[in-house]
Design an enzyme around this catalytic site. Structure first.
Site, PDB file in Angstrom:
ATOM      1  N   CYS A  38       0.845  -1.453   0.048  1.00 44.39           N
ATOM      2  CA  CYS A  38       0.090   0.222  -0.094  1.00 44.39           C
ATOM      3  C   CYS A  38       0.812   1.095  -0.088  1.00 44.39           C
ATOM      4  CB  CYS A  38      -0.736   0.342   1.350  1.00 44.39           C
ATOM      5  SG  CYS A  38      -1.617   1.869   1.185  1.00 44.39           S
ATOM      6  N   SER A  40      -0.266   4.050   1.661  1.00 40.67           N
ATOM      7  CA  SER A  40       0.816   3.967   3.356  1.00 40.67           C
ATOM      8  C   SER A  40       1.990   3.793   3.612  1.00 40.67           C
ATOM      9  CB  SER A  40      -0.785   3.318   4.312  1.00 40.67           C
ATOM     10  OG  SER A  40      -1.924   4.065   3.624  1.00 40.67           O
ATOM     11  N   HIS A  43       5.037   5.724   2.215  1.00 44.02           N
ATOM     12  CA  HIS A  43       5.478   6.926   2.745  1.00 44.02           C
ATOM     13  C   HIS A  43       5.945   6.634   3.939  1.00 44.02           C
ATOM     14  CE1 HIS A  43       2.416   9.745   1.036  1.00 44.02           C
ATOM     15  NE2 HIS A  43       1.276   8.744   0.373  1.00 44.02           N
ATOM     16  N   HIS A  59       0.623  -3.527   6.594  1.00 41.95           N
ATOM     17  CA  HIS A  59      -0.534  -2.946   7.248  1.00 41.95           C
ATOM     18  C   HIS A  59      -2.184  -3.377   6.293  1.00 41.95           C
ATOM     19  CE1 HIS A  59      -0.624   0.604   4.748  1.00 41.95           C
ATOM     20  NE2 HIS A  59      -2.567   0.090   5.291  1.00 41.95           N
ATOM     21  N   CYS A 162      -6.946  -2.846   4.040  1.00 38.38           N
ATOM     22  CA  CYS A 162      -7.490  -1.390   4.240  1.00 38.38           C
ATOM     23  C   CYS A 162      -7.817  -1.149   2.837  1.00 38.38           C
ATOM     24  CB  CYS A 162      -5.781  -1.323   3.760  1.00 38.38           C
ATOM     25  SG  CYS A 162      -5.420   0.961   3.484  1.00 38.38           S
TER      26      CYS A 162
END
Length: 360
Positions: A38, A40, A43, A59, A162
């Site tokens: 992902c 995320s 980042h 995650h 997610c």
């Protein structure tokens, strides 16, 4: 166990041996089967968002329960589960008012007097987003996972944790799309494609997918988009407003870039709502002009789509098993943990949908 470790932002992850603790009273030990890659996570890997180091990212996961603590009541050994970073306590104000994704109760993590969940020798490995899923095992609070239908393929189920929970949650919960309303989705990665698919399930009258990559626009059409537009076109926002005769009821931003957040607002009709899902740069501000406010336009964030994952994820699994949720189209490729850095390189390019790390 083997795990992918982030030691420094901007550096490649390394595959190393990590010691994982035994489950505490409310904890669940999971044998990881598959993990989505992902943006995320990227980042944190690239340093755009801070996190204590060293850490194990990841995650968006699915696996099989191996052991549980003596007070766990929600899952049992042998259960197939999907994890979600939206761990919740169940008794705070956010939880009892139905906003589980906003819970920040510290009791979901181990306290200062307790041994860490993850260690490398004498070094603490900080758990990321309640999960740290790029590892052969995960040790999580029981309210960070949910049991699913055992017939569900786990290499598909992981992306529900997610991408699909966030994209579909934005449609079903945060935006509360009504049948016949128009929806624009800005960005057709995993989250955006899930939002497109969910908008179709919700009965949206027109679904406009906006992305600069032709292949992603084609995927969006397969998942239910009625219109697609090149995000790089000079008149992209104006084209949406023209096609919809004044703008859309709902604009879903699923990228996390300032220009896409601004575009989401530009797409709105009078009274429309823009929902920001992407992780924007920490210093960026998305806003509404005075004219936007006079036109009753609204702007909102939706952490993880405003999900209620213990209810949402089993329902999304059912949608897949019924053939209504198309996870096969969202997933671009599968690869072993040893190729995690390649997966992040592909994500930086932004050309593909969702990559999945699988464990044999």
């Amino acid at each position: 166990m083997k795990a992918a470790i982030l030691h420094m932002p901007g550096q490649a992850l390394t595959i190393e041996d990590v010691q994982i603790s035994k489950p505490g009273s409310r904890e669940v030990l999971i044998r990881t089967a598959a993990v989505g890659v992902c943006r995320s996570d990227l980042h944190f890997v690239d340093g755009a968002y801070p996190h204590p180091l060293p850490t194990i990212p990841g995650h968006e996961a699915a696996g099989i329960v191996e052991a549980v603590g003596d007070q766990v009541t929600t899952v049992k050994p042998g259960d197939a589960v999907v994890t979600c970073l939206s761990a919740f306590c169940g008794h705070c104000e956010y939880c009892v008012t139905g906003n589980l994704s906003l819970c920040t109760d510290a009791s979901l993590k181990r306290g200062k007097g307790e041994p860490p969940r993850l260690m490398m020798g004498d070094t603490v490995v900080h758990q990321m987003l309640n999960l740290s899923a790029y590892a052969e095992q995960m040790l999580v609070h029981e309210h960070a996972c949910v049991a699913i239908d055992p017939e569900m393929p786990l290499d598909r189920a992981c992306v529900i944790g997610c991408a699909v929970t966030t994209g579909a949650g934005a449609i079903f919960h945060a935006a509360d799309v009504s049948p016949g309303e128009t929806v624009a989705v800005v960005g057709c990665g995993g989250i955006g494609l899930a939002a497109v698919n969910a908008a179709k399930i919700a009965g949206a009258g027109r679904i406009i997918a906006i992305d600069p990559v032709p292949e992603k626009r084609a995927l969006a059409e397969k998942l239910g988009a009625t219109d697609t537009i090149d995000a790089k076109a000079d008149n992209a926002a104006a084209e949406v407003v023209e096609r919809t005769k004044g703008g859309v009821h709902h604009a879903i931003e699923a990228v996390g870039r300032p220009e896409t957040g601004d575009m989401a607002v530009q797409l709105l009709r009078r009274g429309g709502t823009a929902t920001i899902l992407g992780m924007m740069p920490l210093t960026h501000k998305v806003g509404l002009s005075a004219m936007d406010l006079l036109a009753s336009k609204k702007l909102q964030g939706a952490l993880m789509g405003g999900n209620r994952f213990p209810v949402d994820i089993p329902r999304l699994v059912d949608f897949y098993l019924q053939g209504r949720l198309d996870l096969d189209t969202i997933i671009a490729e599968r690869m072993p943990l040893e190729k995690i850095n390649h997966a992040f390189d592909e994500l930086r390019k932004g050309d593909a949908a969702r990559s999945v790390i699988t464990f044999d």
